[in-house]
Scaffold this active site. Structure first.
Site, PDB file in Angstrom:
ATOM      1  CB  THR A 128      -0.682   0.328   1.790  1.00 43.32           C
ATOM      2  OG1 THR A 128       0.012  -0.552   2.753  1.00 43.32           O
ATOM      3  CG2 THR A 128      -1.877  -1.093   0.950  1.00 43.32           C
ATOM      4  CG  ASP A 133      10.377  -1.909   4.064  1.00 45.35           C
ATOM      5  OD1 ASP A 133       9.164  -2.047   4.309  1.00 45.35           O
ATOM      6  OD2 ASP A 133      11.119  -2.623   2.885  1.00 45.35           O
ATOM      7  CD  GLU A 185      15.484  -1.122  -1.518  1.00 42.79           C
ATOM      8  OE1 GLU A 185      15.902  -0.742  -0.791  1.00 42.79           O
ATOM      9  OE2 GLU A 185      15.217  -1.998  -1.514  1.00 42.79           O
TER      10      GLU A 185
HETATM   11  C1  GLA Z   1       8.898  -4.391   0.415  1.00 43.46           C
HETATM   12  C2  GLA Z   1       9.094  -2.626   0.145  1.00 43.46           C
HETATM   13  C3  GLA Z   1       8.073  -1.833   0.761  1.00 43.46           C
HETATM   14  C4  GLA Z   1       7.070  -2.302   0.557  1.00 43.46           C
HETATM   15  C5  GLA Z   1       6.573  -4.043   0.923  1.00 43.46           C
HETATM   16  C6  GLA Z   1       5.494  -4.015   0.872  1.00 43.46           C
HETATM   17  O1  GLA Z   1       9.648  -4.100   1.476  1.00 43.46           O
HETATM   18  O2  GLA Z   1      10.480  -1.923   0.595  1.00 43.46           O
HETATM   19  O3  GLA Z   1       8.017  -0.234  -0.024  1.00 43.46           O
HETATM   20  O4  GLA Z   1       6.242  -1.737  -0.481  1.00 43.46           O
HETATM   21  O5  GLA Z   1       7.943  -4.879   0.436  1.00 43.46           O
HETATM   22  O6  GLA Z   1       4.060  -4.343   1.155  1.00 43.46           O
END
Ligand code: GLA
Length: 394
Positions: free
Chosen positions: A51, A188, A176
């Site tokens: 999301t 994250d 990233e």
């Molecule tokens: C990875 C990505 C996040 C997010 C999740 C799924 O961890 O780094 O930005 O999109 O997947 O929720």
């Protein structure tokens, strides 16, 4: 078998070990003590999957597993990093010229963050650094974001450049996206930079507003590794993002955050079924995440359990990011909880970890069920650990 007691011992041991490994690798490689050691945690996402890059809502917490960066000044005009967890591999690059890619995957996280920090106005100074961590790699617990945030914090600190956590997270995400090549969202990096001890954060990924929600007393977070490793740099993750953007274009909204269930169904004529189902996951997951924030605040484990189960099914049936092993693990954990809490795959998907939220008294029950009923593809028992919502980078 009391796995959780065993885990608690192992955690405090690995914590010191990872910190000390970074320190020792620095001393052994560069022949001096580091000027500082900085850390940034991995994270677990309680709910709100895929999301974030749709401008939606997520509910992660930082965990008590970190990447440590021991850092100090260098006198050769270069940035040099040693990776204690990759057989002491060394990467070294010049700061003056445009920073290029390395053939070593881990090194690109370091180079990318250096380059993007510099593009954001942070001067680069020559440094040596040693990196070690205890966030399991490729498990959906954001080892890469914790590496980016720890390195970014360390480089900025050595340059005397102050950065607010939102900006640091945005720089790490840009690195990233543009340098490493994964079109990840902001979740994250933001939770690694801003996590609060004992709290989950309900994050609005459009405004970056974070609402801390205290973890209810007597509730544990259990993380079980399916034994199937994944990488967000693999094509599937970026495919999902492209499909979501295609859906947003069809509905003529800025992002899927702006779509509601009624419009989703009323205006789906001419939309490819796969794209429709991807959009339905995002729309319903945003709603579940907001509801889960309220349920967590109220300590309503029954409701959280129901929402987590629906989230897993939506990831399985609509978003297509679970696999047979995580489906099975989630099912075993949820059945052990019997409605008092829930389980779901966490993170980018295609393997990695399944997370459960449970009353402390149910933890052993869940761990025993996994030990008795689950085997990884290599026919091994799953690694399971009980974690604590922890503070962000520092
Ligand atoms: C990875 C990505 C996040 C997010 C999740 C799924 O961890 O780094 O930005 O999109 O997947 O929720």
């Amino acid at each position: 078998v009391c796995y959780d007691a065993q885990y608690i011992m192992i955690t405090s041991l690995t914590k010191n070990v990872a910190h000390d490994r970074a320190n020792k690798a620095f001393v052994d490689t560069f022949g001096a003590a580091p000027a500082a050691i900085l850390r940034a945690p991995g994270r677990v996402n309680l709910i709100g999957e895929h999301t974030d890059y749709n401008d939606g809502f997520v509910l992660p917490c930082a965990i008590d597993r970190d990447t440590f960066v021991a850092i100090g000044p260098a006198h050769n005009g270069r940035i040099t990093a040693v990776a204690a967890d990759f057989d002491g591999e060394i990467d070294s690059f010049e700061m003056g010229s445009a920073i290029e890619h390395s053939p070593k995957i881990w090194a690109n996280y370091v180079r990318g963050i250096a380059k993007h920090l510099n593009m954001a106005g942070c001067p680069l100074v020559p440094v040596n650094m040693a990196i070690a961590g205890d966030v399991p790699l490729g498990s959906g617990l954001s080892s890469s974001a914790s590496l980016e945030i720890a390195v970014g914090l360390a480089l900025a600190q050595q340059a005397g450049f102050s950065l607010d956590p939102n900006t640091l997270a945005q720089i790490a995400q840009a690195s990233e996206n543009q340098f490493v090549g994964c079109a990840c969202g902001i979740m994250d990096q933001l939770i690694s930079a801003r996590g609060i001890d004992g709290h989950a954060l309900l994050i609005d990924c459009r405004s970056l507003e974070c609402t801390p929600i205290i973890m209810p007393a007597g509730v544990s977070i259990i993380i079980a590794h399916s034994g199937v490793h994944h990488s967000n740099v693999d094509g599937e993750y970026n495919d999902r993002r492209n499909q979501c953007e295609a859906a947003a274009r069809h509905y003529n909204v800025k992002a899927l955050r702006d779509l509601d269930l009624i419009t989703l169904e009323a205006e789906n004529a001419g939309l490819d079924d796969v794209i429709y189902r991807r959009a339905r996951h995002v729309v319903t997951e945003n709603d579940r995440t907001l509801q889960a924030g309220i349920a967590l605040q109220n300590g309503d484990l029954k409701m959280i359990g129901r929402l987590m189960q629906e989230s897993h099914m939506s990831m399985r049936d609509d978003f297509g990011i679970t696999i047979a092993h995580t489906d099975r693990l989630a099912d075993i954990m949820a059945r052990a909880l019997n409605g008092q809490g829930g389980a779901r795959q966490t993170g980018g998907g295609f393997g990695g970890c399944v997370i459960a939220i449970a009353q402390d008294g149910d933890v052993t029950k869940v761990i025993d069920a996994i030990a008795m009923q689950y085997r990884t593809p290599d026919n091994m028992p799953a690694d399971v650990f009980v974690c604590k919502a922890s503070a962000g980078a520092g």
